[in-house]
Design a protein around this motif. Structure first.
Motif, PDB file in Angstrom:
ATOM      1  N   UNK A   1     -63.425 -57.213  18.219  1.00  0.00           N
ATOM      2  CA  UNK A   1     -63.251 -55.791  17.948  1.00  0.00           C
ATOM      3  C   UNK A   1     -63.641 -55.022  19.203  1.00  0.00           C
ATOM      4  N   UNK A   2     -62.796 -54.080  19.595  1.00  0.00           N
ATOM      5  CA  UNK A   2     -63.068 -53.285  20.786  1.00  0.00           C
ATOM      6  C   UNK A   2     -62.964 -51.797  20.471  1.00  0.00           C
ATOM      7  N   UNK A   3     -63.866 -51.025  21.054  1.00  0.00           N
ATOM      8  CA  UNK A   3     -63.806 -49.566  21.026  1.00  0.00           C
ATOM      9  C   UNK A   3     -63.855 -49.067  22.462  1.00  0.00           C
ATOM     10  N   UNK A   4     -63.717 -47.759  22.664  1.00  0.00           N
ATOM     11  CA  UNK A   4     -63.701 -47.202  24.006  1.00  0.00           C
ATOM     12  C   UNK A   4     -65.003 -47.511  24.744  1.00  0.00           C
ATOM     13  N   UNK A   5     -64.899 -47.778  26.030  1.00  0.00           N
ATOM     14  CA  UNK A   5     -66.092 -47.987  26.851  1.00  0.00           C
ATOM     15  C   UNK A   5     -66.998 -46.765  26.775  1.00  0.00           C
ATOM     16  N   UNK A   6     -68.278 -46.997  26.540  1.00  0.00           N
ATOM     17  CA  UNK A   6     -69.234 -45.910  26.486  1.00  0.00           C
ATOM     18  C   UNK A   6     -69.335 -45.210  25.151  1.00  0.00           C
ATOM     19  N   UNK A   7     -68.476 -45.587  24.197  1.00  0.00           N
ATOM     20  CA  UNK A   7     -68.508 -44.937  22.881  1.00  0.00           C
ATOM     21  C   UNK A   7     -69.740 -45.394  22.095  1.00  0.00           C
ATOM     22  N   UNK A   8     -70.230 -44.507  21.253  1.00  0.00           N
ATOM     23  CA  UNK A   8     -71.374 -44.835  20.394  1.00  0.00           C
ATOM     24  C   UNK A   8     -70.888 -45.503  19.118  1.00  0.00           C
ATOM     25  N   UNK A   9     -71.726 -46.336  18.546  1.00  0.00           N
ATOM     26  CA  UNK A   9     -71.414 -46.954  17.257  1.00  0.00           C
ATOM     27  C   UNK A   9     -72.697 -47.048  16.439  1.00  0.00           C
ATOM     28  N   UNK A  10     -72.639 -46.578  15.200  1.00  0.00           N
ATOM     29  CA  UNK A  10     -73.801 -46.558  14.319  1.00  0.00           C
ATOM     30  C   UNK A  10     -73.437 -47.231  13.001  1.00  0.00           C
ATOM     31  N   UNK A  11     -74.193 -48.228  12.571  1.00  0.00           N
ATOM     32  CA  UNK A  11     -73.899 -48.873  11.276  1.00  0.00           C
ATOM     33  C   UNK A  11     -74.071 -47.893  10.126  1.00  0.00           C
ATOM     34  N   UNK A  12     -73.240 -48.033   9.097  1.00  0.00           N
ATOM     35  CA  UNK A  12     -73.428 -47.306   7.844  1.00  0.00           C
ATOM     36  C   UNK A  12     -74.366 -48.141   6.991  1.00  0.00           C
TER      37      UNK A  12
END
Length: 334
Positions: free
Chosen positions: A140-151
């Motif tokens: 799984x990939x998201x934008x470089x530098x993007x934040x990700x927070x678990x629900x």
């Protein structure tokens, strides 16, 4: 930016454990000790029914690569990963073969990859895994530098049952009654459903480290079809007694089976209504157990069943979850 194993584990729901093998992330809704007790449905226990990835991100794109393995000897290899953002389906990674209306055909199982466009603002992403096969994450990939927070879900639910709990025959795993109950309750749900299964006290004897606020039990339709009454009653009592021993402070729902096209017939167990009667009698014996009769959950019309017989389609599951929620409200459980 590729999500690490630790990050994927942190955003996963509906699992007993998660492992990484050959750069692939594998999810299990059953403990290995539970699998060792199963006398039926071991292959089906590897399906990813109820598993989901859920997180908040400011990324504007999401790239998902998956693979699948057959985990259903009945040939229900049609599958879908449903990808939602802010409660709206963005799309599916799916394979329904030539005929999505007929689920009993073996379809080609292969690796798939798809990129989804997210919004420029906050994104609440949920990826529902297939109930019919074992869904595996290749990456799984998201934008470089993007934040990700678990629900994070404070409520926890374990759901035992047969094929209808596992998800048969929903075209979209997000529309099975188990997924929709998890959404409604905002709960982390582990789906223990196995198609074709009956009350197995050996399964409920094993205590999970997962501490549920609620347990649902929805067997009976297969018991009626293949069991004698004395054996059925004994296994019912043992199954619920094990749950009460392991989780003495947890509310337990005993859900009697939904309508099936042949339920006016009789089996060795007796009339179909005998199943509901037995579950109701068991619930009277313990304050932990609440009885719900599912016979009228779905209209008694074959158009709400994908096989015109037993297993709901997505429209049938719409009725199922609405009926279940109404019953839970009446009993003050939610």
């Amino acid at each position: 930016m590729r999500l690490s194993y630790d990050t994927v584990s942190a955003i996963a729901h509906g699992t007993e454990y998660i492992i990484e093998e050959n750069n692939k992330i594998i999810f299990s809704r059953f403990l290995n000790s539970e699998r060792q007790t199963l006398t039926y449905g071991t292959d089906k226990s590897y399906s990813t029914a109820g598993v989901r990835l859920e997180f908040i991100t400011d990324s504007q794109s999401l790239d998902v690569s998956v693979s699948v393995k057959e985990s259903n000897p009945e040939g229900r290899n049609f599958y879908s990963f449903d990808v939602y953002n802010n409660d709206v389906m963005l799309g599916q990674i799916k394979n329904f073969g030539e005929s999505p209306q007929y689920p009993y055909k073996n379809y080609t199982l292969c690796d798939s990859r798809k990129t989804f466009r997210l919004s420029d603002k906050t994104n609440h992403v949920c990826i529902y895994f297939p109930w019919s096969v074992q869904g595996i994450i290749n990456g799984i990939e998201i934008d470089d530098g993007a934040a990700i927070t678990p629900v994070v879900r404070s409520k926890k639910v374990i759901m035992y049952g047969d094929s209808i709990t596992q998800g048969y025959d929903s075209e979209s795993p997000s529309r099975s009654y188990t997924s929709r109950l998890a959404d409604y309750l905002e709960a982390d749900v582990i789906n223990k459903g196995i198609g074709g299964s009956v009350f197995m006290p050996e399964l409920s004897e094993i205590k999970s480290d997962y501490s549920p606020n609620l347990i649902t039990v929805a067997y009976g339709t297969n018991d009626w079809n293949i069991c004698g009454y004395d054996d059925f009653e004994k296994r019912c009592h043992s199954f619920f007694n094990n749950l009460i021993t392991n989780y003495p402070d947890t509310k337990i729902l005993a859900i009697a089976p939904i309508w099936r096209a042949d339920c006016d017939e009789e089996r060795n167990l007796g009339k179909f209504s005998k199943v509901a009667e037995t579950l109701k009698n068991i619930s009277v014996l313990n304050k932990n157990i609440s009885f719900i009769n599912g016979i009228d959950f779905i209209p008694k019309d074959k158009k709400y069943y994908r096989d015109s017989y037993l297993h709901p389609n997505d429209m049938g599951f719409d009725f199922y979850i609405n009926s279940l929620i109404n019953e839970l409200k009446k009993k003050g459980i939610i």
